[in-house]
Motif scaffolding. Structure first.
Motif, PDB file in Angstrom:
ATOM      1  N   LYS A 209       0.572  -1.195   0.041  1.00 38.78           N
ATOM      2  CA  LYS A 209       0.077   0.111   0.120  1.00 38.78           C
ATOM      3  C   LYS A 209       0.791   1.261   0.084  1.00 38.78           C
ATOM      4  CE  LYS A 209      -1.080  -0.534   4.934  1.00 38.78           C
ATOM      5  NZ  LYS A 209      -1.881  -0.576   5.895  1.00 38.78           N
TER       6      LYS A 209
ATOM      7  N   HIS B  56      -2.777 -21.008  -1.251  1.00 38.80           N
ATOM      8  CA  HIS B  56      -2.707 -19.633  -0.725  1.00 38.80           C
ATOM      9  C   HIS B  56      -3.385 -18.673  -1.522  1.00 38.80           C
ATOM     10  CE1 HIS B  56       0.227 -20.717   2.448  1.00 38.80           C
ATOM     11  NE2 HIS B  56       0.678 -21.240   1.423  1.00 38.80           N
TER      12      HIS B  56
ATOM     13  N   TYR C 262      -5.332 -16.007  -1.725  1.00 39.18           N
ATOM     14  CA  TYR C 262      -5.159 -14.811  -1.476  1.00 39.18           C
ATOM     15  C   TYR C 262      -3.537 -14.108  -1.096  1.00 39.18           C
ATOM     16  CZ  TYR C 262     -10.058 -15.039  -2.071  1.00 39.18           C
ATOM     17  OH  TYR C 262     -11.316 -15.433  -2.181  1.00 39.18           O
ATOM     18  N   LYS C 263      -2.774 -14.867  -1.113  1.00 34.21           N
ATOM     19  CA  LYS C 263      -1.182 -14.539  -0.924  1.00 34.21           C
ATOM     20  C   LYS C 263      -0.494 -14.960  -2.183  1.00 34.21           C
ATOM     21  CE  LYS C 263      -1.668 -15.677   4.039  1.00 34.21           C
ATOM     22  NZ  LYS C 263      -0.900 -16.308   5.129  1.00 34.21           N
TER      23      LYS C 263
ATOM     24  N   ASP D 123       0.219 -10.503   0.495  1.00 34.17           N
ATOM     25  CA  ASP D 123      -0.971 -11.017   1.018  1.00 34.17           C
ATOM     26  C   ASP D 123      -2.006  -9.608   0.839  1.00 34.17           C
ATOM     27  OD1 ASP D 123      -3.158 -11.614   2.529  1.00 34.17           O
ATOM     28  OD2 ASP D 123      -1.965 -12.445   4.106  1.00 34.17           O
ATOM     29  N   ILE D 124      -3.171  -9.954   0.194  1.00 34.72           N
ATOM     30  CA  ILE D 124      -4.228  -8.871  -0.098  1.00 34.72           C
ATOM     31  C   ILE D 124      -4.733  -8.526   1.191  1.00 34.72           C
ATOM     32  CG2 ILE D 124      -4.735  -9.693  -2.483  1.00 34.72           C
ATOM     33  CD1 ILE D 124      -7.279 -10.413  -1.311  1.00 34.72           C
ATOM     34  N   ASP D 125      -4.475  -9.094   2.453  1.00 33.13           N
ATOM     35  CA  ASP D 125      -4.985  -8.657   3.608  1.00 33.13           C
ATOM     36  C   ASP D 125      -3.995  -7.359   4.063  1.00 33.13           C
ATOM     37  OD1 ASP D 125      -6.939 -10.365   3.919  1.00 33.13           O
ATOM     38  OD2 ASP D 125      -5.938 -11.560   5.074  1.00 33.13           O
ATOM     39  N   ASP D 126      -2.887  -7.301   3.412  1.00 33.63           N
ATOM     40  CA  ASP D 126      -2.036  -6.020   3.665  1.00 33.63           C
ATOM     41  C   ASP D 126      -2.732  -4.678   3.153  1.00 33.63           C
ATOM     42  OD1 ASP D 126      -0.194  -7.811   4.771  1.00 33.63           O
ATOM     43  OD2 ASP D 126       1.102  -7.836   3.106  1.00 33.63           O
TER      44      ASP D 126
ATOM     45  N   ASP E 251      -6.028  -2.018   2.873  1.00 30.96           N
ATOM     46  CA  ASP E 251      -7.113  -1.934   3.545  1.00 30.96           C
ATOM     47  C   ASP E 251      -8.334  -1.607   2.564  1.00 30.96           C
ATOM     48  OD1 ASP E 251      -5.462  -1.460   5.774  1.00 30.96           O
ATOM     49  OD2 ASP E 251      -4.958   0.502   5.042  1.00 30.96           O
TER      50      ASP E 251
ATOM     51  N   HIS F 277      -8.614  -3.840  -0.761  1.00 35.53           N
ATOM     52  CA  HIS F 277      -8.556  -5.049  -0.418  1.00 35.53           C
ATOM     53  C   HIS F 277      -9.720  -5.769  -0.914  1.00 35.53           C
ATOM     54  CE1 HIS F 277      -9.987  -8.354   2.070  1.00 35.53           C
ATOM     55  NE2 HIS F 277      -8.903  -8.825   2.225  1.00 35.53           N
ATOM     56  N   ASP F 278     -11.188  -5.227  -0.933  1.00 32.73           N
ATOM     57  CA  ASP F 278     -12.215  -5.739  -1.428  1.00 32.73           C
ATOM     58  C   ASP F 278     -12.221  -5.726  -3.031  1.00 32.73           C
ATOM     59  OD1 ASP F 278     -13.358  -5.799   1.300  1.00 32.73           O
ATOM     60  OD2 ASP F 278     -14.582  -4.065   1.181  1.00 32.73           O
TER      61      ASP F 278
ATOM     62  N   LYS G  84      -9.829  -8.439  -4.077  1.00 33.81           N
ATOM     63  CA  LYS G  84     -10.430  -9.909  -3.678  1.00 33.81           C
ATOM     64  C   LYS G  84     -11.558 -10.157  -4.786  1.00 33.81           C
ATOM     65  CE  LYS G  84     -12.496 -12.743   0.052  1.00 33.81           C
ATOM     66  NZ  LYS G  84     -13.424 -13.262  -0.823  1.00 33.81           N
TER      67      LYS G  84
END
Length: 191
Positions: free
Chosen positions: A25, A73, A75-76, A93-96, A98, A102-103, A106
């Motif tokens: 990000k 994995h 989403y990684k 990792d897409i969790d990185d 916000d 992120h949405d 995904k």
């Protein structure tokens, strides 16, 4: 030269050839441009083999996301490619990312790797090296053909499988043991 010194030399030459740019990000801005994803990124400056300096701020009007490990994995380790299929960088990792970004990432991955979930198998018939399937997937009756059925079933776990049809579409059975008895009997031979 010892084996350790030789391995260090091999690793140094490998790092000269392979460089991974991680997209975070802090250095990447993903946006929707119409129906496509675009990317504005700051790439590290490097010197090409011809001596040109590459990197800096770049804009990609259309990018593609590709899973490196689609089953283990999802989403990684997402590879981000340009329109020529050249890797721009890697999202670890897409969790990185916000919120909205992120949405958006995904949703794009889920769209690309969409696989209808099979809940019932109505029939599987074999003819001339193909198997012809009639199933209920995502509450719809679906028919598809599979070439070389044994190789086209990808086992994620003991009971979680993906089936790849002859058109490269994927279908998912989340738990073969959760299928009704008649459905399971129709595919038991392939498992």
């Amino acid at each position: 030269m010892t084996d350790t010194e030789k391995n260090k030399g091999d690793m140094a030459s490998l790092s000269d050839v392979i460089s991974i740019t991680y997209l975070t990000k802090e250095n990447a801005v993903f946006k929707h441009e119409g129906d496509f994803l675009s990317l504005d990124v700051t790439l590290p400056e490097t010197t090409s083999p011809s001596g040109e300096i590459e990197g800096g701020q770049k804009y990609y009007e259309r990018i593609y996301l590709h899973r490196s490990f689609p089953y283990d994995h999802p989403y990684k380790f997402i590879s981000v490619l340009d329109h020529d299929n050249v890797e721009i960088g890697l999202i670890s990792d897409i969790d990185d990312f916000d919120g909205e970004v992120h949405d958006m990432l995904k949703a794009e991955i889920d769209r690309k790797y969409y696989a209808p979930v099979i809940t019932k198998i109505l029939s599987v018939k074999e003819r001339y090296g193909y198997s012809y399937w009639e199933v209920i997937a995502d509450d719809l009756k679906v028919s598809f053909a599979v070439r070389d059925t044994y190789r086209s079933i990808i086992r994620v776990t003991q009971t979680h499988i993906f089936i790849k049809d002859s058109d490269a579409n994927r279908y998912e059975i989340k738990d073969t043991e959760a299928l009704d008895r008649k459905s399971y009997k129709k595919i038991e031979l392939y498992l």
